[in-house]
Design an enzyme around this catalytic site. Sequence first.
Site, PDB file in Angstrom:
ATOM      1  N   GLU A  48      10.144   9.184  10.550  1.00 22.32           N
ATOM      2  CA  GLU A  48       8.906   9.889  10.851  1.00 22.32           C
ATOM      3  C   GLU A  48       8.878  10.359  12.304  1.00 22.32           C
ATOM      4  O   GLU A  48       9.594   9.822  13.158  1.00 22.32           O
ATOM      5  CB  GLU A  48       7.693   9.013  10.564  1.00 22.32           C
ATOM      6  CG  GLU A  48       7.691   7.678  11.304  1.00 22.32           C
ATOM      7  CD  GLU A  48       6.523   6.793  10.900  1.00 22.32           C
ATOM      8  OE1 GLU A  48       5.562   7.313  10.291  1.00 22.32           O
ATOM      9  OE2 GLU A  48       6.565   5.596  11.210  1.00 22.32           O
ATOM     10  N   LYS A  79      11.207   5.800  14.022  1.00 20.51           N
ATOM     11  CA  LYS A  79      10.048   6.487  14.597  1.00 20.51           C
ATOM     12  C   LYS A  79      10.482   7.516  15.635  1.00 20.51           C
ATOM     13  O   LYS A  79      11.595   7.441  16.171  1.00 20.51           O
ATOM     14  CB  LYS A  79       9.096   5.473  15.261  1.00 20.51           C
ATOM     15  CG  LYS A  79       8.278   4.664  14.277  1.00 20.51           C
ATOM     16  CD  LYS A  79       7.234   3.847  15.007  1.00 20.51           C
ATOM     17  CE  LYS A  79       6.240   3.265  14.033  1.00 20.51           C
ATOM     18  NZ  LYS A  79       5.450   4.281  13.331  1.00 20.51           N
ATOM     19  N   HIS A 124       8.488  -2.296   2.565  1.00 24.35           N
ATOM     20  CA  HIS A 124       8.380  -1.158   1.670  1.00 24.35           C
ATOM     21  C   HIS A 124       9.693  -0.728   1.015  1.00 24.35           C
ATOM     22  O   HIS A 124       9.753  -0.543  -0.204  1.00 24.35           O
ATOM     23  CB  HIS A 124       7.800   0.039   2.434  1.00 24.35           C
ATOM     24  CG  HIS A 124       6.526  -0.258   3.147  1.00 24.35           C
ATOM     25  ND1 HIS A 124       5.460  -0.883   2.550  1.00 24.35           N
ATOM     26  CD2 HIS A 124       6.141  -0.017   4.433  1.00 24.35           C
ATOM     27  CE1 HIS A 124       4.467  -1.016   3.426  1.00 24.35           C
ATOM     28  NE2 HIS A 124       4.867  -0.506   4.562  1.00 24.35           N
ATOM     29  N   ASP A 138       8.314  -3.786   9.554  1.00 24.16           N
ATOM     30  CA  ASP A 138       7.249  -2.831   9.257  1.00 24.16           C
ATOM     31  C   ASP A 138       7.574  -1.970   8.051  1.00 24.16           C
ATOM     32  O   ASP A 138       6.685  -1.659   7.253  1.00 24.16           O
ATOM     33  CB  ASP A 138       7.006  -1.943  10.474  1.00 24.16           C
ATOM     34  CG  ASP A 138       5.827  -1.002  10.284  1.00 24.16           C
ATOM     35  OD1 ASP A 138       4.750  -1.485   9.870  1.00 24.16           O
ATOM     36  OD2 ASP A 138       5.980   0.202  10.536  1.00 24.16           O
ATOM     37  N   LYS A 194       0.387   3.293  -7.769  1.00 22.78           N
ATOM     38  CA  LYS A 194       0.794   3.290  -9.169  1.00 22.78           C
ATOM     39  C   LYS A 194       1.426   4.613  -9.576  1.00 22.78           C
ATOM     40  O   LYS A 194       2.359   4.641 -10.385  1.00 22.78           O
ATOM     41  CB  LYS A 194      -0.404   2.966 -10.052  1.00 22.78           C
ATOM     42  CG  LYS A 194      -0.056   2.839 -11.531  1.00 22.78           C
ATOM     43  CD  LYS A 194      -1.216   2.328 -12.355  1.00 22.78           C
ATOM     44  CE  LYS A 194      -1.497   0.879 -12.067  1.00 22.78           C
ATOM     45  NZ  LYS A 194      -2.517   0.325 -12.998  1.00 22.78           N
ATOM     46  N   HIS A 252       0.815  -1.214   0.000  1.00 20.54           N
ATOM     47  CA  HIS A 252       0.000   0.000   0.000  1.00 20.54           C
ATOM     48  C   HIS A 252       0.850   1.266   0.000  1.00 20.54           C
ATOM     49  O   HIS A 252       0.390   2.343  -0.310  1.00 20.54           O
ATOM     50  CB  HIS A 252      -0.917   0.020   1.226  1.00 20.54           C
ATOM     51  CG  HIS A 252      -0.179   0.149   2.518  1.00 20.54           C
ATOM     52  ND1 HIS A 252       0.216  -0.939   3.266  1.00 20.54           N
ATOM     53  CD2 HIS A 252       0.256   1.237   3.194  1.00 20.54           C
ATOM     54  CE1 HIS A 252       0.851  -0.525   4.348  1.00 20.54           C
ATOM     55  NE2 HIS A 252       0.896   0.787   4.328  1.00 20.54           N
TER      56      HIS A 252
END
Length: 455
Positions: A199, A322, A223, A218, A165, A161
């Site tokens: 982040e 984090k 990713h 994670d 695209k 996710h």
Amino acid sequence: MTGESVFPDIGALAPIGDGLSAALVGPDGAIEFFCPLRFDAPALVFPLLDRRRGGRLRIGPLSAGDEPLSCGRHYHPASAVLNLEWAGPGQRARLQMAMMWPPPESGQEILWLLEGLEGSVPVEAAMDLRPGFGSDLQGAMELNAMLPALVPEEQVFRVDHFLGKSTVLNMLGLRFTNRLFEPVWNRDHIAEVNIVYDEGLGLEGRAGYYDRAGAMVDMVQSHLLQIMSLVTMDPPTSVGAADLRAAKSEALRAVRLWGDDPVWASRRARYTAGTVNGRQLPSYVDEEGVDPDRKTETLAEVTVEANNWRWAGVPFTLRSGKALGQPRQEITITFRSVPRMPDGLHGAEEPTVLRIGLGPDRMSLEMNINGPGDPFTIDRIGLTTDFCRGRLNPYGEVLQSILDRDPTLSVRAEAAEHAWSIVDQVRDAWSAERVPLEEYRAGSSGPEWQGNSER
């Protein structure tokens, strides 16, 4: 995350027509628009029949009195089954999402349920399996072995996710439609690549999932390795699903730990109490639901290389953390320095750097030119532009691709397994305490790495 990201995009995916309304039907029958339900779990998505124009969208969560899915000892209650329906005169389409809470440790628990419910998976079903696709290499292999009994491979979507695209096509457009970049996109001209997703958010109530996964699973496994494949892949024949997936899979198979040594190639840390943007955060180990004995990292860094002709010897550092005071989400490509600066010129000597931002998607090319005033002085400048944004965010684009049966964003089985093989080497070294778990204050720029005795 579902309430914040998926529901709005489900609404955006609904057919556009006169009199269209979007409503969420609660267990008591009350209707609310996109009620902020919170689920942070893998999802099964069954797009059935054809999407049609007109009608209305209804979403209904599983009521307290309904029977949860169960299968022998693999019982796991479904927190909600979302039924989305577009209905009109002679037109009907349906989307079901089975969400689990607390989230299972891997997609295997979901598949166990379906195996025990004969006929539960419609023949038209598409299986959406969010990363990390298992909890380790063995689990990923078992998942891949189980899936063919439920749905054909072409109906399996191992989707990320994080990468919609638009992001994928933006990267491909930058690389393969500009002769300026592609001829120098190799080991001869690029010194190093950093892919960073730091982040400011802390745990944010996600202990049920995050304390088992950590930053490595994670973000890095799920990713950042996928992003790396877009940077390192060779030009595909087309941007069609078959060609693009083949190019990405080949790129992922070439990835190796730097020096084939998980100790030298990796670092880990977790945050202690501090302040981020004026908000006080407790130490990670004091967050509700955290088991300190797990020694879960909130910042992971691993250096790898693409072991092929184009990239051999170029370090790729993947990092995610984090509760950091200086959030940064970008791909940084640092080119090699010029052999020497001509005598008589002075000033900036830094190498050219291409920065590609991740959410929002933008790029900046940092380079040296003669500055104003003294023409013998070299100044640093940046050329910046934004990429085109898609109509949907990545969550919505993933759902759209599943509804359209477009596997462009889906990862092949062997690529998912290879990503786990890399991460498992690092996690084994961490479990053996060969890489120290360091600390950094929440709100800081991260740890001051101390290294370890084996380096």
